[in-house]
Motif scaffolding. Structure first.
Motif, PDB file in Angstrom:
ATOM      1  N   ARG A 223      55.636   4.464 -48.955  1.00 30.05           N
ATOM      2  CA  ARG A 223      55.468   5.899 -48.769  1.00 30.05           C
ATOM      3  C   ARG A 223      56.545   6.380 -47.806  1.00 30.05           C
ATOM      4  O   ARG A 223      57.126   5.605 -47.050  1.00 30.05           O
ATOM      5  CB  ARG A 223      54.086   6.244 -48.206  1.00 30.05           C
ATOM      6  CG  ARG A 223      53.782   5.616 -46.852  1.00 30.05           C
ATOM      7  CD  ARG A 223      52.569   6.267 -46.199  1.00 30.05           C
ATOM      8  NE  ARG A 223      52.919   7.565 -45.630  1.00 30.05           N
ATOM      9  CZ  ARG A 223      52.014   8.422 -45.183  1.00 30.05           C
ATOM     10  NH1 ARG A 223      50.721   8.149 -45.247  1.00 30.05           N
ATOM     11  NH2 ARG A 223      52.398   9.575 -44.663  1.00 30.05           N
TER      12      ARG A 223
ATOM     13  N   ASN B 265      60.897   5.193 -44.363  1.00 31.70           N
ATOM     14  CA  ASN B 265      59.837   4.825 -45.292  1.00 31.70           C
ATOM     15  C   ASN B 265      58.981   3.733 -44.685  1.00 31.70           C
ATOM     16  O   ASN B 265      59.447   2.969 -43.832  1.00 31.70           O
ATOM     17  CB  ASN B 265      60.428   4.311 -46.621  1.00 31.70           C
ATOM     18  CG  ASN B 265      60.929   5.440 -47.492  1.00 31.70           C
ATOM     19  OD1 ASN B 265      60.148   6.165 -48.093  1.00 31.70           O
ATOM     20  ND2 ASN B 265      62.237   5.581 -47.548  1.00 31.70           N
TER      21      ASN B 265
ATOM     22  N   ALA C 113      53.009  -1.621 -51.230  1.00 32.83           N
ATOM     23  CA  ALA C 113      53.015  -0.180 -51.430  1.00 32.83           C
ATOM     24  C   ALA C 113      54.062   0.470 -50.527  1.00 32.83           C
ATOM     25  O   ALA C 113      54.427  -0.095 -49.484  1.00 32.83           O
ATOM     26  CB  ALA C 113      51.630   0.398 -51.134  1.00 32.83           C
TER      27      ALA C 113
ATOM     28  N   ARG D  47      64.123   5.770 -58.660  1.00 30.00           N
ATOM     29  CA  ARG D  47      62.723   5.435 -58.879  1.00 30.00           C
ATOM     30  C   ARG D  47      62.374   4.203 -58.056  1.00 30.00           C
ATOM     31  O   ARG D  47      63.065   3.203 -58.066  1.00 30.00           O
ATOM     32  CB  ARG D  47      62.477   5.138 -60.354  1.00 30.00           C
ATOM     33  CG  ARG D  47      61.039   4.820 -60.691  1.00 30.00           C
ATOM     34  CD  ARG D  47      60.875   4.737 -62.217  1.00 30.00           C
ATOM     35  NE  ARG D  47      59.533   4.309 -62.573  1.00 30.00           N
ATOM     36  CZ  ARG D  47      59.157   3.046 -62.739  1.00 30.00           C
ATOM     37  NH1 ARG D  47      60.042   2.073 -62.561  1.00 30.00           N
ATOM     38  NH2 ARG D  47      57.921   2.755 -63.060  1.00 30.00           N
ATOM     39  N   VAL D  48      61.277   4.275 -57.342  1.00 32.44           N
ATOM     40  CA  VAL D  48      60.852   3.172 -56.488  1.00 32.44           C
ATOM     41  C   VAL D  48      60.197   2.088 -57.339  1.00 32.44           C
ATOM     42  O   VAL D  48      59.348   2.371 -58.183  1.00 32.44           O
ATOM     43  CB  VAL D  48      59.871   3.666 -55.416  1.00 32.44           C
ATOM     44  CG1 VAL D  48      59.373   2.495 -54.572  1.00 32.44           C
ATOM     45  CG2 VAL D  48      60.529   4.704 -54.522  1.00 32.44           C
ATOM     46  N   HIS D  49      60.602   0.857 -57.097  1.00 35.70           N
ATOM     47  CA  HIS D  49      60.048  -0.280 -57.828  1.00 35.70           C
ATOM     48  C   HIS D  49      59.732  -1.378 -56.830  1.00 35.70           C
ATOM     49  O   HIS D  49      60.585  -1.747 -56.014  1.00 35.70           O
ATOM     50  CB  HIS D  49      61.068  -0.770 -58.867  1.00 35.70           C
ATOM     51  CG  HIS D  49      60.514  -1.732 -59.839  1.00 35.70           C
ATOM     52  ND1 HIS D  49      61.204  -2.823 -60.293  1.00 35.70           N
ATOM     53  CD2 HIS D  49      59.307  -1.776 -60.469  1.00 35.70           C
ATOM     54  CE1 HIS D  49      60.451  -3.499 -61.160  1.00 35.70           C
ATOM     55  NE2 HIS D  49      59.302  -2.879 -61.277  1.00 35.70           N
TER      56      HIS D  49
ATOM     57  N   TYR E  46      49.494   5.953 -49.811  1.00 33.83           N
ATOM     58  CA  TYR E  46      50.770   5.452 -50.270  1.00 33.83           C
ATOM     59  C   TYR E  46      51.010   5.910 -51.697  1.00 33.83           C
ATOM     60  O   TYR E  46      50.082   6.043 -52.493  1.00 33.83           O
ATOM     61  CB  TYR E  46      50.818   3.922 -50.164  1.00 33.83           C
ATOM     62  CG  TYR E  46      51.127   3.483 -48.754  1.00 33.83           C
ATOM     63  CD1 TYR E  46      50.205   3.693 -47.728  1.00 33.83           C
ATOM     64  CD2 TYR E  46      52.344   2.915 -48.425  1.00 33.83           C
ATOM     65  CE1 TYR E  46      50.485   3.339 -46.421  1.00 33.83           C
ATOM     66  CE2 TYR E  46      52.646   2.549 -47.121  1.00 33.83           C
ATOM     67  CZ  TYR E  46      51.715   2.761 -46.129  1.00 33.83           C
ATOM     68  OH  TYR E  46      51.999   2.419 -44.833  1.00 33.83           O
ATOM     69  N   ASN E  47      52.274   6.159 -52.017  1.00 28.32           N
ATOM     70  CA  ASN E  47      52.630   6.786 -53.282  1.00 28.32           C
ATOM     71  C   ASN E  47      53.061   5.789 -54.353  1.00 28.32           C
ATOM     72  O   ASN E  47      52.915   6.057 -55.543  1.00 28.32           O
ATOM     73  CB  ASN E  47      53.785   7.769 -53.070  1.00 28.32           C
ATOM     74  CG  ASN E  47      53.513   8.750 -51.962  1.00 28.32           C
ATOM     75  OD1 ASN E  47      54.067   8.646 -50.883  1.00 28.32           O
ATOM     76  ND2 ASN E  47      52.619   9.675 -52.218  1.00 28.32           N
ATOM     77  N   TYR E  48      53.646   4.686 -53.936  1.00 22.94           N
ATOM     78  CA  TYR E  48      54.237   3.750 -54.880  1.00 22.94           C
ATOM     79  C   TYR E  48      53.574   2.380 -54.708  1.00 22.94           C
ATOM     80  O   TYR E  48      53.335   1.941 -53.586  1.00 22.94           O
ATOM     81  CB  TYR E  48      55.745   3.634 -54.648  1.00 22.94           C
ATOM     82  CG  TYR E  48      56.451   4.958 -54.686  1.00 22.94           C
ATOM     83  CD1 TYR E  48      56.802   5.624 -53.528  1.00 22.94           C
ATOM     84  CD2 TYR E  48      56.740   5.572 -55.910  1.00 22.94           C
ATOM     85  CE1 TYR E  48      57.432   6.851 -53.556  1.00 22.94           C
ATOM     86  CE2 TYR E  48      57.377   6.802 -55.948  1.00 22.94           C
ATOM     87  CZ  TYR E  48      57.713   7.432 -54.777  1.00 22.94           C
ATOM     88  OH  TYR E  48      58.330   8.641 -54.822  1.00 22.94           O
ATOM     89  N   TRP E  49      53.346   1.733 -55.848  1.00 24.95           N
ATOM     90  CA  TRP E  49      52.591   0.488 -55.834  1.00 24.95           C
ATOM     91  C   TRP E  49      53.235  -0.560 -56.732  1.00 24.95           C
ATOM     92  O   TRP E  49      53.799  -0.246 -57.780  1.00 24.95           O
ATOM     93  CB  TRP E  49      51.166   0.730 -56.333  1.00 24.95           C
ATOM     94  CG  TRP E  49      50.414   1.644 -55.426  1.00 24.95           C
ATOM     95  CD1 TRP E  49      50.391   3.012 -55.439  1.00 24.95           C
ATOM     96  CD2 TRP E  49      49.581   1.251 -54.323  1.00 24.95           C
ATOM     97  NE1 TRP E  49      49.612   3.490 -54.419  1.00 24.95           N
ATOM     98  CE2 TRP E  49      49.093   2.441 -53.724  1.00 24.95           C
ATOM     99  CE3 TRP E  49      49.205   0.020 -53.790  1.00 24.95           C
ATOM    100  CZ2 TRP E  49      48.241   2.420 -52.623  1.00 24.95           C
ATOM    101  CZ3 TRP E  49      48.347   0.000 -52.699  1.00 24.95           C
ATOM    102  CH2 TRP E  49      47.873   1.187 -52.119  1.00 24.95           C
TER     103      TRP E  49
END
Length: 124
Positions: free
Chosen positions: A99, A32, A97, A1-3, A111-114
């Protein structure tokens, strides 16, 4: 999981500098992008700068070119945003962020993760 965890925001006067940091975890591949966005009250979110982790190529919004620099320290899984010559128009919440990218071009959108954001306030 991206954090993603940002730090380094604060209050400065016009002409001052700040350096933001973003520690990224969970990105298992080098293809990425990591980027900085900002959002001021009542305004849309704006992409500021992006960097391709695998090769270091960068992109900047016109509004920050020559004033902001995005860089990375792969050993620390950290991306930085050095902000110089700050002015009140730079006041915003700044977000990190991430991606996936299949080329060395990192756009300033989709972008997917924040992260949670860090506040930057520039006073005149």
């Amino acid at each position: 999981r991206v954090h993603l965890v940002e730090s380094g925001g604060g209050s400065v006067q016009t002409g001052g500098s700040l350096r933001l940091s973003c520690v990224a975890s969970g990105l298992t591949y080098s293809n990425n992008c990591l980027a900085w966005f900002r959002q001021a009250p009542g305004k849309e979110r704006e992409g500021v700068a992006a960097i391709y982790i695998g090769g270091g190529t960068t992109q900047y919004a016109d509004s920050v070119k020559a004033r902001f620099t995005i860089s990375q320290d792969q050993a620390k899984n950290t991306v930085y945003l050095q902000m110089n010559s700050l002015n009140p128009e730079d006041t915003a919440m700044y977000y990190c962020a991430a991606r996936r990218s299949y080329s060395n071009f990192c756009p300033l959108y989709e972008y997917n993760y924040w992260g949670q954001g860090t506040q930057v306030t520039v006073s005149s």
